[in-house]
Design a protein around this motif. Structure first.
Motif, PDB file in Angstrom:
ATOM      1  N   SER B 310       0.597  -1.216  -0.034  1.00  0.00           N
ATOM      2  CA  SER B 310      -0.008  -0.126  -0.064  1.00  0.00           C
ATOM      3  C   SER B 310       0.860   1.448   0.179  1.00  0.00           C
ATOM      4  CB  SER B 310      -1.059  -0.080   1.171  1.00  0.00           C
ATOM      5  OG  SER B 310      -0.178   0.115   2.536  1.00  0.00           O
ATOM      6  N   ALA B 311       2.002   1.153   0.145  1.00  0.00           N
ATOM      7  CA  ALA B 311       3.184   2.220  -0.127  1.00  0.00           C
ATOM      8  C   ALA B 311       3.084   3.182   1.400  1.00  0.00           C
ATOM      9  CB  ALA B 311       2.846   3.298  -0.991  1.00  0.00           C
ATOM     10  N   SER B 312       2.342   2.291   2.407  1.00  0.00           N
ATOM     11  CA  SER B 312       2.531   3.160   3.732  1.00  0.00           C
ATOM     12  C   SER B 312       2.579   2.195   4.850  1.00  0.00           C
ATOM     13  CB  SER B 312       1.257   3.825   3.843  1.00  0.00           C
ATOM     14  OG  SER B 312       0.779   4.272   5.099  1.00  0.00           O
ATOM     15  N   ARG B 313       3.585   2.403   5.645  1.00  0.00           N
ATOM     16  CA  ARG B 313       3.908   1.338   6.605  1.00  0.00           C
ATOM     17  C   ARG B 313       2.650   1.353   7.758  1.00  0.00           C
ATOM     18  NH1 ARG B 313       9.190  -0.116   8.058  1.00  0.00           N
ATOM     19  NH2 ARG B 313       9.207   0.730  10.138  1.00  0.00           N
ATOM     20  N   TYR B 314       2.015   2.510   7.728  1.00  0.00           N
ATOM     21  CA  TYR B 314       0.916   2.409   8.950  1.00  0.00           C
ATOM     22  C   TYR B 314      -0.507   2.702   8.260  1.00  0.00           C
ATOM     23  CZ  TYR B 314       4.610   2.881  12.038  1.00  0.00           C
ATOM     24  OH  TYR B 314       5.730   2.557  12.993  1.00  0.00           O
ATOM     25  N   LEU B 315      -0.536   2.188   6.945  1.00  0.00           N
ATOM     26  CA  LEU B 315      -1.800   1.950   6.197  1.00  0.00           C
ATOM     27  C   LEU B 315      -2.401   3.282   6.019  1.00  0.00           C
ATOM     28  CD1 LEU B 315      -2.809  -1.535   7.683  1.00  0.00           C
ATOM     29  CD2 LEU B 315      -1.832  -1.174   5.414  1.00  0.00           C
ATOM     30  N   LYS B 316      -1.897   4.422   5.746  1.00  0.00           N
ATOM     31  CA  LYS B 316      -2.412   5.661   5.554  1.00  0.00           C
ATOM     32  C   LYS B 316      -2.779   5.804   4.000  1.00  0.00           C
ATOM     33  CE  LYS B 316      -0.577   8.284   9.320  1.00  0.00           C
ATOM     34  NZ  LYS B 316       0.457   9.138   9.792  1.00  0.00           N
ATOM     35  N   GLY B 317      -3.526   6.724   3.669  1.00  0.00           N
ATOM     36  CA  GLY B 317      -3.783   6.931   2.400  1.00  0.00           C
ATOM     37  C   GLY B 317      -4.634   5.951   1.896  1.00  0.00           C
ATOM     38  N   ILE B 318      -5.158   4.846   2.197  1.00  0.00           N
ATOM     39  CA  ILE B 318      -5.919   3.868   1.778  1.00  0.00           C
ATOM     40  C   ILE B 318      -7.475   4.077   1.579  1.00  0.00           C
ATOM     41  CG2 ILE B 318      -6.267   1.444   1.586  1.00  0.00           C
ATOM     42  CD1 ILE B 318      -3.860   1.220   3.026  1.00  0.00           C
ATOM     43  N   ASN B 319      -8.069   4.412   2.805  1.00  0.00           N
ATOM     44  CA  ASN B 319      -9.458   4.545   2.925  1.00  0.00           C
ATOM     45  C   ASN B 319      -9.961   5.906   2.234  1.00  0.00           C
ATOM     46  OD1 ASN B 319     -10.995   2.624   4.046  1.00  0.00           O
ATOM     47  ND2 ASN B 319      -9.848   2.923   5.979  1.00  0.00           N
ATOM     48  N   ALA B 320     -10.962   5.793   1.521  1.00  0.00           N
ATOM     49  CA  ALA B 320     -11.646   6.849   1.136  1.00  0.00           C
ATOM     50  C   ALA B 320     -13.218   6.780   1.158  1.00  0.00           C
ATOM     51  CB  ALA B 320     -11.359   7.181  -0.271  1.00  0.00           C
ATOM     52  N   VAL B 321     -13.845   7.973   1.368  1.00  0.00           N
ATOM     53  CA  VAL B 321     -15.298   7.777   1.480  1.00  0.00           C
ATOM     54  C   VAL B 321     -15.893   7.059   0.115  1.00  0.00           C
ATOM     55  CG1 VAL B 321     -17.384   9.095   1.763  1.00  0.00           C
ATOM     56  CG2 VAL B 321     -15.553   9.830   3.026  1.00  0.00           C
ATOM     57  N   GLY B 322     -16.545   6.134   0.320  1.00  0.00           N
ATOM     58  CA  GLY B 322     -16.986   5.145  -0.797  1.00  0.00           C
ATOM     59  C   GLY B 322     -16.157   3.946  -1.131  1.00  0.00           C
ATOM     60  N   GLY B 323     -15.048   3.885  -0.403  1.00  0.00           N
ATOM     61  CA  GLY B 323     -14.278   2.625  -0.846  1.00  0.00           C
ATOM     62  C   GLY B 323     -12.792   2.691  -0.478  1.00  0.00           C
ATOM     63  N   ILE B 324     -11.930   2.196  -1.471  1.00  0.00           N
ATOM     64  CA  ILE B 324     -10.678   2.043  -0.980  1.00  0.00           C
ATOM     65  C   ILE B 324      -9.834   2.612  -2.202  1.00  0.00           C
ATOM     66  CG2 ILE B 324      -8.970   0.189  -1.193  1.00  0.00           C
ATOM     67  CD1 ILE B 324      -9.852   0.140   1.486  1.00  0.00           C
ATOM     68  N   LEU B 325      -8.644   2.978  -1.959  1.00  0.00           N
ATOM     69  CA  LEU B 325      -7.791   3.550  -3.045  1.00  0.00           C
ATOM     70  C   LEU B 325      -6.540   2.753  -3.480  1.00  0.00           C
ATOM     71  CD1 LEU B 325      -7.318   7.240  -1.570  1.00  0.00           C
ATOM     72  CD2 LEU B 325      -9.128   6.626  -3.190  1.00  0.00           C
ATOM     73  N   GLN B 326      -6.510   1.649  -2.787  1.00  0.00           N
ATOM     74  CA  GLN B 326      -5.232   0.791  -3.144  1.00  0.00           C
ATOM     75  C   GLN B 326      -5.909  -0.828  -3.171  1.00  0.00           C
ATOM     76  OE1 GLN B 326      -2.004   1.655  -3.073  1.00  0.00           O
ATOM     77  NE2 GLN B 326      -2.087   3.770  -2.233  1.00  0.00           N
ATOM     78  N   ASP B 327      -5.825  -0.972  -4.318  1.00  0.00           N
ATOM     79  CA  ASP B 327      -6.348  -2.668  -4.698  1.00  0.00           C
ATOM     80  C   ASP B 327      -5.436  -3.454  -4.436  1.00  0.00           C
ATOM     81  OD1 ASP B 327      -7.837  -4.483  -5.323  1.00  0.00           O
ATOM     82  OD2 ASP B 327      -8.042  -4.103  -7.519  1.00  0.00           O
ATOM     83  N   ILE B 328      -5.768  -4.733  -4.018  1.00  0.00           N
ATOM     84  CA  ILE B 328      -4.705  -5.955  -4.018  1.00  0.00           C
ATOM     85  C   ILE B 328      -4.948  -6.736  -5.130  1.00  0.00           C
ATOM     86  CG2 ILE B 328      -4.171  -7.707  -2.584  1.00  0.00           C
ATOM     87  CD1 ILE B 328      -4.733  -6.296   0.017  1.00  0.00           C
ATOM     88  N   ASP B 329      -4.167  -6.649  -5.985  1.00  0.00           N
ATOM     89  CA  ASP B 329      -4.231  -7.348  -7.156  1.00  0.00           C
ATOM     90  C   ASP B 329      -3.695  -8.866  -7.078  1.00  0.00           C
ATOM     91  OD1 ASP B 329      -1.648  -7.147  -7.354  1.00  0.00           O
ATOM     92  OD2 ASP B 329      -1.636  -5.683  -8.804  1.00  0.00           O
ATOM     93  N   LYS B 330      -3.508  -9.579  -8.102  1.00  0.00           N
ATOM     94  CA  LYS B 330      -3.085 -11.184  -7.756  1.00  0.00           C
ATOM     95  C   LYS B 330      -1.533 -11.228  -7.315  1.00  0.00           C
ATOM     96  CE  LYS B 330      -5.894 -13.932 -10.683  1.00  0.00           C
ATOM     97  NZ  LYS B 330      -6.692 -12.899 -11.544  1.00  0.00           N
ATOM     98  N   ASN B 331      -0.841 -10.318  -7.967  1.00  0.00           N
ATOM     99  CA  ASN B 331       0.613 -10.475  -7.195  1.00  0.00           C
ATOM    100  C   ASN B 331       0.838  -9.949  -6.026  1.00  0.00           C
ATOM    101  OD1 ASN B 331       1.230 -10.801  -9.824  1.00  0.00           O
ATOM    102  ND2 ASN B 331       1.891  -8.790 -10.470  1.00  0.00           N
TER     103      ASN B 331
END
Ligand code: SF4
Lengths: 179, 527
Positions: B310-331
């Motif tokens: 997610s590019a953040s050690r403390y999981l910042k910048g992921i949540n947004a109103v409406g969903g999520i900004l960082q997907d988790i793909d197959k890799n």
């Protein structure tokens, strides 16, 4: 349990994992920065550099990263940097947080308790100018408004490598050998 | 039975009239009662629903309707919903009948309402301030009132804070803090001890008060997410999630399933690194340094995993109103699976090291006991509650994505340090399973990770079982979608109080151990 550690150390020759086996990336950079740090500290601070940390309203993530600097991966202590409990043992005061009104007095008193020469390092975006909490009725928008700050380590929070890098460049720039 | 009928029956049985039921959503019911009935209704809910006061706050509505409003929130496990009892308070005489006389878990909230709004909880004997310390903040300035203007120059300090005095032969007092010996947040602990055992511990907190609730007023929701990520840094994801959910409720957004599953993964990762940190901390506080260092590496490896995905050690910048900004793909899923495989093994070794060490177990067994009754009265949540036999876990208690995943809520009975440690171990294992179930489901999910909605005004309640316990966010948005009032409850708010009960009778050297086993947030409590 002790027996098992003993047994496994006889069988395997060691009781701990290699870092990459534990899924942790051990960057060569840590060693490089560390070596330079050690040299600089040796030259300018007489072998060791002691830091007293004070939280003046941080969210705790900055603390978490400062603590991480001492985990076995970064292990900043081996390069000559130590975090101490008493301000009397400290060369530097490391301050996190935007400085809440409640903490002003405690911050000043901690600073006063330190022996000369002493200096203040602000760590994290909110210690610089209040960061996300800028303009609140209860913060003083940064450490600078209370004490003279000689170095600011940016980030929200800065990760351990950033902290080490900033300390290194500070050491390089530090004018003279401590009397 | 639906929630409204259920509550109606309870009210009818006590002959209480309400001027209105408002079933705002499937899980949020508001009932408005007269000032005379407020305390009675709250006591009734407290008893019948078997719920402590989960949140209790005021709102300044003087401009629109000439009143302050007071909301007291309870959790109804039977109907899996939140019940808010609401009362209006006239602006010229801002006071209400104290609930704390009958419900202990209301007392801290009342002190907060008094200091932030200047609304008097009549009959509450303890009106000392929690956050706006007398030494630096003059009387008469109430920050959460809408017409508040910060004092220009600080007038002379108020009367010094009164600590409880324990008197008697051989009793001595030990003041500690606000600056502590370690790298940790500030708090003041005043011990009274007779010889070694602690006979009283009074906590004075509020040192890291940043005025977050006021700061949020007037912000729009995208700005506010950033503040929420910084309320308590170790719960950045939990806080932003609680906030986003409240905003999503107001905007009427249905969050895509994929985003909900991703949120589970991130939330459990947050739980994992913190639980690992605490297990190590407990070991460290008895001087058992090898497992402590081992645990700090487990934490580091999870932080590095977070950074990778997610590019953040403390999981910042992921949540947004409406969903999520960082997907988790197959890799990324492969990376997570691989890393967690190793981490799970490490946690098992850590467990082994701790639980099979006789000298370690000797220190944590029967140390810092918090009895179930005390825990219940205080209204505590999270790990500490589950270690004292209260099986409250919002992931189970309320409807949501967790209903589609299988996991067991941890529960222990002894209420000591060892129980809190065991709860952490058990929960960590469940987290591994939850993450892998979610990853499994992700592969068959549609790729949508964020939905948008119409900006609206309204009120809503967001809640998350974060790693420390229940994070609760009540919010009102105005016509422009800006925050008009936001009340945040951190799990530490009640749990700090619990610590001062758990340490009684323990020797002072065990205090750090007890403290670490609760691992409470200064920043979250002080806001
Ligand atoms: S700079 Fe950021 S991470 Fe550090 S204390 Fe402030 S808000 Fe927290």
């Amino acid at each position: 349990m002790n027996f098992r550690i003993f047994k496994s150390s006889i069988e395997k020759g060691r009781v701990t994992l290699k870092l990459d086996e534990a899924g942790i990336v051990a960057l060569p950079e840590i060693e490089n920065i560390g070596r330079d740090l050690k040299r600089a500290i040796h030259a300018k601070f007489g072998r060791s550099f002691h830091i007293r940390e004070v939280d003046t309203g941080s969210c705790g993530a900055c603390e978490s990263e400062i603590i991480a600097c001492s985990n076995p991966l970064y292990d900043i202590q081996r390069f000559g940097i130590d975090f101490v409990a008493s301000p009397r043992h400290a060369d530097a005061l490391l301050v996190t947080g935007p400085v809440s009104k409640n903490m002003i007095l405690a911050l000043k008193k901690t600073y006063e308790a330190m022996p000369e020469p002493k200096f203040v390092i602000a760590l994290g975006d909110c210690a610089k100018d209040g960061g996300a909490f800028k303009g609140s009725y209860y913060t003083r928008d940064g450490v600078e408004n209370i004490l003279p700050v000689i170095l600011h380590i940016p980030g929200c929070p800065p990760d351990p490598l950033t902290i080490m890098r900033s300390l290194l460049s500070f050491m390089h720039d530090f004018p003279c050998r401590r009397a | 039975m639906n929630t409204q009928d259920y509550i109606k029956n309870i009210l009818d049985s006590a002959n209480i009239k309400t001027s209105g039921f408002d079933m705002l959503r499937r899980d949020e019911l508001y009932l408005t009662v007269s000032a005379a009935d407020f305390a009675g209704t709250c006591s009734l809910m407290h008893k019948k629903l078997d719920s402590p006061v989960m949140t209790f706050f005021a709102e300044d509505l003087r401009e629109a309707s000439g009143v302050f409003a007071l909301y007291c929130g309870f959790l109804s496990l039977q109907t899996r919903s939140w019940i808010f009892v609401r009362q209006n308070i006239a602006q010229d005489d801002p006071a209400f009948d104290s609930l704390a006389k009958n419900i202990y878990s209301a007392s801290l909230f009342e002190r907060e309402i008094k200091e932030m709004f200047g609304i008097m909880p009549s009959g509450n004997p303890d009106l000392r301030r929690l956050k706006l310390h007398d030494e630096v903040w003059p009387e008469g300035y109430y920050p959460l009132r809408k017409d508040f203007i910060a004092p220009r120059d600080l007038p002379a300090p108020g009367p010094a804070y009164r600590f409880k005095r324990v008197e008697g032969e051989g009793i001595f007092e030990i003041p500690v803090g606000p600056v502590h010996a370690g790298i940790i947040g500030p708090g003041h602990f005043r011990f009274s001890s007779a010889g070694e055992p602690i006979v009283n511990l009074e906590l004075r907190l509020g040192w890291t008060h940043r005025g977050i609730e006021k700061l949020l007023e007037g912000m729009d929701t995208s700005e506010a997410v950033k503040i929420f990520e910084r309320v308590s840094g170790d719960t950045a994801f939990g806080y932003s999630l609680a906030f986003c959910r409240s905003a999503e409720k107001i905007f009427g957004i249905d969050v895509p399933v994929r985003a909900q599953l991703l949120r589970v993964i991130y939330l459990e990762l947050e739980r994992l690194y913190n639980h690992a940190n605490d297990m190590g901390g407990i070991a460290l506080d008895v001087g058992f340094s090898f497992p402590a260092q081992f645990a700090s590496l487990i934490k580091e490896s999870i932080l590095q995993l977070n950074q990778k995905i997610s590019a953040s050690r403390y999981l910042k910048g992921i949540n947004a109103v409406g969903g999520i900004l960082q997907d988790i793909d197959k890799n990324k899923a492969v990376i997570i699976r691989e890393a967690l495989g190793k981490i799970e093994k490490d946690i098992c070794s850590l467990e082994d090291m701790l639980l099979t060490s006789v000298s370690f177990m000797d220190r944590v067994d029967a140390t810092g006991i918090l009895r179930a009754n005390t825990a219940r009265d205080l209204g505590i949540t999270g790990v500490a509650a589950r270690a004292s036999g209260i099986a409250l876990d919002l992931r189970k208690a309320l409807p949501g994505i967790y209903d589609t995943l299988s996991f067991a809520a941890a529960k222990e009975h002894a209420g000591d340090v060892a129980s809190r440690l065991r709860v952490r171990i058990a929960e960590s294992k469940e987290s591994f399973s939850l993450i892998s179930q979610s990853l499994e489901k992700l592969s068959s999910c549609s790729p949508e990770i964020k939905a948008t909605g119409q900006v609206k005004e309204g009120i809503a309640f967001g809640y998350v079982e974060a790693w420390r316990g229940a994070v609760l966010v009540w919010m009102r948005l105005d016509r422009d979608g800006k925050i008009a009032r936001c009340k945040i409850v951190d799990p530490s708010f009640h749990n700090w109080d619990a610590l001062s009960f758990a340490v009684l009778g323990n020797i002072i050297p065990d205090f750090p151990l007890c403290n670490k086993s609760f691992d409470l947030s200064y920043a979250g409590n002080d806001l």
